[in-house]
Motif scaffolding. Structure first.
Motif, PDB file in Angstrom:
ATOM      1  N   CYS A  75       8.276  12.531  23.802  1.00 15.24           N
ATOM      2  CA  CYS A  75       8.024  11.915  22.494  1.00 15.24           C
ATOM      3  C   CYS A  75       6.988  10.803  22.627  1.00 15.24           C
ATOM      4  CB  CYS A  75       9.329  11.383  21.902  1.00 15.24           C
ATOM      5  SG  CYS A  75      10.114  10.105  22.860  1.00 15.24           S
ATOM      6  N   THR A  76       6.425  10.445  21.500  1.00 15.77           N
ATOM      7  CA  THR A  76       5.440   9.364  21.458  1.00 15.77           C
ATOM      8  C   THR A  76       6.149   8.090  20.986  1.00 15.77           C
ATOM      9  OG1 THR A  76       4.966   9.865  19.142  1.00 15.77           O
ATOM     10  CG2 THR A  76       3.568  10.936  20.783  1.00 15.77           C
ATOM     11  N   LEU A  77       5.475   6.971  21.103  1.00 15.51           N
ATOM     12  CA  LEU A  77       5.975   5.723  20.506  1.00 15.51           C
ATOM     13  C   LEU A  77       4.751   4.865  20.176  1.00 15.51           C
ATOM     14  CD1 LEU A  77       8.554   4.190  19.678  1.00 15.51           C
ATOM     15  CD2 LEU A  77       8.518   3.088  21.922  1.00 15.51           C
ATOM     16  N   PHE A  84       8.547   4.796   7.827  1.00 15.85           N
ATOM     17  CA  PHE A  84       7.334   4.964   8.623  1.00 15.85           C
ATOM     18  C   PHE A  84       7.630   5.622   9.968  1.00 15.85           C
ATOM     19  CE2 PHE A  84       6.768   1.151   5.994  1.00 15.85           C
ATOM     20  CZ  PHE A  84       5.720   1.613   5.200  1.00 15.85           C
ATOM     21  N   LYS A  85       6.845   6.651  10.259  1.00 22.45           N
ATOM     22  CA  LYS A  85       7.063   7.353  11.535  1.00 22.45           C
ATOM     23  C   LYS A  85       6.454   6.540  12.678  1.00 22.45           C
ATOM     24  CE  LYS A  85       6.087  11.821  13.684  1.00 22.45           C
ATOM     25  NZ  LYS A  85       5.787  13.231  13.419  1.00 22.45           N
ATOM     26  N   ILE A  86       7.247   6.285  13.707  1.00 22.41           N
ATOM     27  CA  ILE A  86       6.711   5.583  14.888  1.00 22.41           C
ATOM     28  C   ILE A  86       6.790   6.473  16.122  1.00 22.41           C
ATOM     29  CG2 ILE A  86       7.116   3.205  14.104  1.00 22.41           C
ATOM     30  CD1 ILE A  86       9.679   3.278  15.914  1.00 22.41           C
ATOM     31  N   SER A  99       1.227  21.328  11.303  1.00 24.27           N
ATOM     32  CA  SER A  99       1.851  20.008  11.542  1.00 24.27           C
ATOM     33  C   SER A  99       2.504  19.519  10.262  1.00 24.27           C
ATOM     34  CB  SER A  99       0.790  18.997  11.957  1.00 24.27           C
ATOM     35  OG  SER A  99       0.248  19.352  13.182  1.00 24.27           O
ATOM     36  N   ILE A 100       3.399  18.549  10.425  1.00 25.92           N
ATOM     37  CA  ILE A 100       4.045  17.931   9.256  1.00 25.92           C
ATOM     38  C   ILE A 100       3.523  16.497   9.165  1.00 25.92           C
ATOM     39  CG2 ILE A 100       6.296  17.438   8.155  1.00 25.92           C
ATOM     40  CD1 ILE A 100       6.202  20.356   8.964  1.00 25.92           C
ATOM     41  N   PRO A 101       2.504  16.263   8.326  1.00 24.13           N
ATOM     42  CA  PRO A 101       1.926  14.911   8.245  1.00 24.13           C
ATOM     43  C   PRO A 101       2.943  13.873   7.769  1.00 24.13           C
ATOM     44  CG  PRO A 101       0.541  16.513   7.094  1.00 24.13           C
ATOM     45  CD  PRO A 101       1.842  17.192   7.394  1.00 24.13           C
ATOM     46  N   ALA A 102       2.803  12.683   8.291  1.00 25.07           N
ATOM     47  CA  ALA A 102       3.737  11.600   7.924  1.00 25.07           C
ATOM     48  C   ALA A 102       2.959  10.299   7.809  1.00 25.07           C
ATOM     49  CB  ALA A 102       4.796  11.471   9.012  1.00 25.07           C
ATOM     50  N   THR A 103       3.570   9.316   7.167  1.00 21.11           N
ATOM     51  CA  THR A 103       2.948   7.989   7.135  1.00 21.11           C
ATOM     52  C   THR A 103       3.397   7.256   8.392  1.00 21.11           C
ATOM     53  OG1 THR A 103       3.233   8.069   4.766  1.00 21.11           O
ATOM     54  CG2 THR A 103       2.632   5.938   5.703  1.00 21.11           C
ATOM     55  N   VAL A 138      -0.555  15.339  17.352  1.00 21.50           N
ATOM     56  CA  VAL A 138      -0.493  13.874  17.337  1.00 21.50           C
ATOM     57  C   VAL A 138      -1.752  13.285  17.964  1.00 21.50           C
ATOM     58  CG1 VAL A 138       2.014  13.525  17.284  1.00 21.50           C
ATOM     59  CG2 VAL A 138       0.880  13.934  19.468  1.00 21.50           C
ATOM     60  N   TYR A 139      -1.968  12.021  17.677  1.00 22.90           N
ATOM     61  CA  TYR A 139      -3.101  11.284  18.246  1.00 22.90           C
ATOM     62  C   TYR A 139      -2.565  10.288  19.275  1.00 22.90           C
ATOM     63  CZ  TYR A 139      -6.796   7.791  18.600  1.00 22.90           C
ATOM     64  OH  TYR A 139      -7.741   6.909  19.083  1.00 22.90           O
ATOM     65  N   HIS A 140      -3.235  10.227  20.423  1.00 19.18           N
ATOM     66  CA  HIS A 140      -2.853   9.259  21.464  1.00 19.18           C
ATOM     67  C   HIS A 140      -4.026   8.327  21.760  1.00 19.18           C
ATOM     68  CE1 HIS A 140       0.107  12.199  23.736  1.00 19.18           C
ATOM     69  NE2 HIS A 140       0.457  12.002  22.487  1.00 19.18           N
ATOM     70  N   ASP A 195      16.700  13.988  11.419  1.00 14.03           N
ATOM     71  CA  ASP A 195      17.210  15.298  11.839  1.00 14.03           C
ATOM     72  C   ASP A 195      16.156  16.121  12.567  1.00 14.03           C
ATOM     73  OD1 ASP A 195      19.555  14.644  10.735  1.00 14.03           O
ATOM     74  OD2 ASP A 195      19.284  15.804   8.875  1.00 14.03           O
ATOM     75  N   ARG A 196      14.876  15.809  12.319  1.00 14.31           N
ATOM     76  CA  ARG A 196      13.841  16.527  13.072  1.00 14.31           C
ATOM     77  C   ARG A 196      13.331  15.704  14.267  1.00 14.31           C
ATOM     78  NH1 ARG A 196       8.580  16.014  11.614  1.00 14.31           N
ATOM     79  NH2 ARG A 196       8.248  18.163  12.180  1.00 14.31           N
ATOM     80  N   TYR A 197      14.120  14.733  14.645  1.00 15.85           N
ATOM     81  CA  TYR A 197      13.890  13.938  15.853  1.00 15.85           C
ATOM     82  C   TYR A 197      12.621  13.090  15.802  1.00 15.85           C
ATOM     83  CZ  TYR A 197      17.495  17.123  17.358  1.00 15.85           C
ATOM     84  OH  TYR A 197      18.648  17.847  17.425  1.00 15.85           O
TER      85      TYR A 197
HETATM   86  N1  LIG Z   1       1.214   9.183  18.260  1.00 11.23           N
HETATM   87  C1  LIG Z   1       1.903   9.512  17.164  1.00 11.23           C
HETATM   88  N2  LIG Z   1       3.204   9.165  17.056  1.00 11.23           N
HETATM   89  C2  LIG Z   1       3.929   9.475  15.965  1.00 11.23           C
HETATM   90  N3  LIG Z   1       3.436  10.152  14.912  1.00 11.23           N
HETATM   91  C3  LIG Z   1       2.158  10.525  14.969  1.00 11.23           C
HETATM   92  C4  LIG Z   1       1.326  10.221  16.077  1.00 11.23           C
HETATM   93  N4  LIG Z   1       0.103  10.734  15.840  1.00 11.23           N
HETATM   94  C5  LIG Z   1       0.162  11.319  14.639  1.00 11.23           C
HETATM   95  N5  LIG Z   1       1.395  11.202  14.103  1.00 11.23           N
HETATM   96  C6  LIG Z   1       1.897  11.702  12.812  1.00 11.23           C
HETATM   97  O1  LIG Z   1       2.737  12.836  13.057  1.00 11.23           O
HETATM   98  C7  LIG Z   1       2.247  13.982  12.314  1.00 11.23           C
HETATM   99  C8  LIG Z   1       2.569  15.281  13.036  1.00 11.23           C
HETATM  100  O2  LIG Z   1       3.958  15.399  13.074  1.00 11.23           O
HETATM  101  P1  LIG Z   1       4.686  16.726  13.596  1.00 11.23           P
HETATM  102  O3  LIG Z   1       6.133  16.536  13.386  1.00 11.23           O
HETATM  103  O4  LIG Z   1       4.034  17.937  13.006  1.00 11.23           O
HETATM  104  O5  LIG Z   1       4.363  16.778  15.157  1.00 11.23           O
HETATM  105  C9  LIG Z   1       4.831  15.873  16.073  1.00 11.23           C
HETATM  106  O6  LIG Z   1       5.324  14.802  15.758  1.00 11.23           O
HETATM  107  C10 LIG Z   1       4.648  16.321  17.513  1.00 11.23           C
HETATM  108  C11 LIG Z   1       5.057  15.294  18.517  1.00 11.23           C
HETATM  109  C12 LIG Z   1       4.573  15.672  19.911  1.00 11.23           C
HETATM  110  C13 LIG Z   1       4.926  14.644  20.924  1.00 11.23           C
HETATM  111  C14 LIG Z   1       4.396  14.949  22.309  1.00 11.23           C
HETATM  112  C15 LIG Z   1       4.820  13.914  23.284  1.00 11.23           C
HETATM  113  C16 LIG Z   1       3.928  13.861  24.481  1.00 11.23           C
HETATM  114  S1  LIG Z   1       2.527  14.858  24.331  1.00 11.23           S
HETATM  115  S2  LIG Z   1       2.654  15.048  22.388  1.00 11.23           S
HETATM  116  C17 LIG Z   1       0.773  13.702  12.163  1.00 11.23           C
HETATM  117  O7  LIG Z   1       0.192  14.428  11.102  1.00 11.23           O
HETATM  118  C18 LIG Z   1       0.772  12.189  11.915  1.00 11.23           C
HETATM  119  O8  LIG Z   1       1.128  11.922  10.581  1.00 11.23           O
END
Ligand SMILES: Nc1ncnc2c1ncn2[C@@H]1O[C@H](COP(=O)(O)OC(=O)CCCC[C@@H]2CCSS2)[C@@H](O)[C@H]1O
Length: 376
Positions: free
Chosen positions: A181-183, A163-165, A210-214, A109-111, A153-155
């Protein structure tokens, strides 16, 4: 020390150095079964170290803790991932975006400061990802009832069903666990998608993909939302559900007195051996043209990389635009080195001194080495 009946923050602030106590002791001395913490740092390594420390020392009792934190621009890969497969490391270096490897599994993920991170610490028995995500949804609904957010189901948390948030990962220890988790509130989506795009095509690995999402920012749905507003709402909801004080205690992960031994955790998370060296074995096959104005200046590069170090290397030229002896020497000298541009640059510069009399050769050599470094 009269800690039992005072608020956490007050207790912390009133401590003189002589009676400074650790966070674990403070947590112990307070009657509450749940704690609300917020990190004052925006450094990913310090914040991941704070998670490690809390997991190790505060979570040894049956206590619930919620840690809220944010980071400067950074890419966070999962424990068993390959950074070269997951992101554009060259772009990240050019833009000053950090790379970190967390202890939990899952994807990349990107922060940035527009993204909130929540870590729910519990005992292993009380570990409940769905419950935590429902808490976040309740907090969102309380401040903005019109938001349509659901947990998958994958939280993941999805906005409007698409849209994934929020993305989730977790770490389960012998007796304790955490779910983080991120938000996404108002992250830079352009940077997010450009850095999470690897330039490698011929990379073979069995690392976790990773599982890319929109993705979408909550702010795009409701521009009046801010990270502070969201964090306060989640903290209130957490306090409500856990019957604890809603006051948030600020914690500085650099505070070695409050968090004894944390500096060692931070150092490890920052180390090359942890970030890159932990990458599962992989191989790359890269075909490129060094100079489009130079006919036949094509190169095929094959490498295998173990623990982040080059184990085998082959550089194949398709014509004699460069003495093949130089390439063979470079290939053999790269073996054993880190798959990293800094070490390669040192090697490449040493060769440059040898051929410094021949300008044309130097230019070709630089062009080749730059291409090799660009994929590292
Ligand atoms: N910040 C953030 N929030 C939500 N989704 C994101 C984010 N950055 C990228 N993505 C999307 O999720 C996928 C990867 O999804 P994938 O399901 O493969 O991985 C995750 O979700 C991991 C979450 C880890 C959370 C941790 C909490 C504290 S430290 S990091 C990426 O390709 C983007 O499409």
């Amino acid at each position: 020390m009269p800690l039992l009946n005072v608020g956490f923050r007050a207790a912390w602030r009133t401590l003189s150095p002589a009676c400074y106590t650790t966070l674990a002791a403070l947590a112990e001395s307070r009657g509450d079964s749940a704690l609300l913490l917020k990190s004052t740092s925006t450094d990913i390594y310090e914040n991941l170290a704070l998670e490690d420390w809390l997991h190790e020392y505060v979570q040894s009792r049956d206590r619930h803790v919620l840690l809220l934190w944010r980071n400067c621009p950074t890419v966070v890969i999962g424990r068993h991932q390959n950074p070269w497969q997951e992101c554009n490391l060259k772009l990240m270096r050019d833009q000053g975006i950090q790379l970190s490897r967390r202890r939990s599994g899952g994807g990349t993920v990107y922060h940035d400061l527009g993204n909130i991170n929540l870590t729910f610490f519990t005992s292993k028995k009380k570990y409940d990802r769905r419950g935590n995500l429902e808490l976040v949804i309740s907090a969102l609904k309380r401040i903005r009832p019109q938001l349509n957010v659901l947990a998958t189901d994958r939280y993941d948390l999805l906005l409007n069903g698409v849209f994934k948030i929020s993305g989730t990962a977790s770490k389960i220890g012998r007796t304790s666990a955490y779910h983080h988790c991120t938000l996404l509130c108002n992250s830079n989506r352009h940077v997010l998608s450009s850095v999470l795009h690897s330039p490698h095509q011929g990379l073979k690995t069995n690392a976790t993909p990773s599982i890319p999402a929109t993705v979408k920012n909550l702010c795009d749905e409701d521009p009046t939302l801010t990270c502070d507003l969201l964090m306060d709402a989640i903290a209130m909801e957490y306090a409500r559900q856990h019957s604890c004080q809603s006051k948030i205690m600020l914690v500085d992960p650099k505070d070695n007195l409050l968090l004894p031994g944390i500096a060692k955790f931070t150092q490890e998370l920052k180390s090359w051996d942890w970030i890159y060296g932990r990458t599962p074995k992989f191989s790359i096959s890269h075909y490129f043209s060094v100079d489009h104005n130079l006919p036949g200046a094509e190169v095929e590069l094959n490498m295998s990389i173990t623990h982040g170090r080059i184990e085998s290397c082959n550089i194949k030229l398709f014509s004699d635009w460069l003495p093949s002896m130089m390439c063979n020497q470079l290939a053999s000298d790269l073996i054993g080195n880190k798959f990293c541009p800094t070490e390669t640059l040192i090697l490449a510069s040493a060769y440059l001194r040898v051929c410094s009399q021949d300008n044309e050769l130097c230019t070709k050599w630089n062009a080749l080495c730059e291409q090799v470094m660009a994929i590292m």
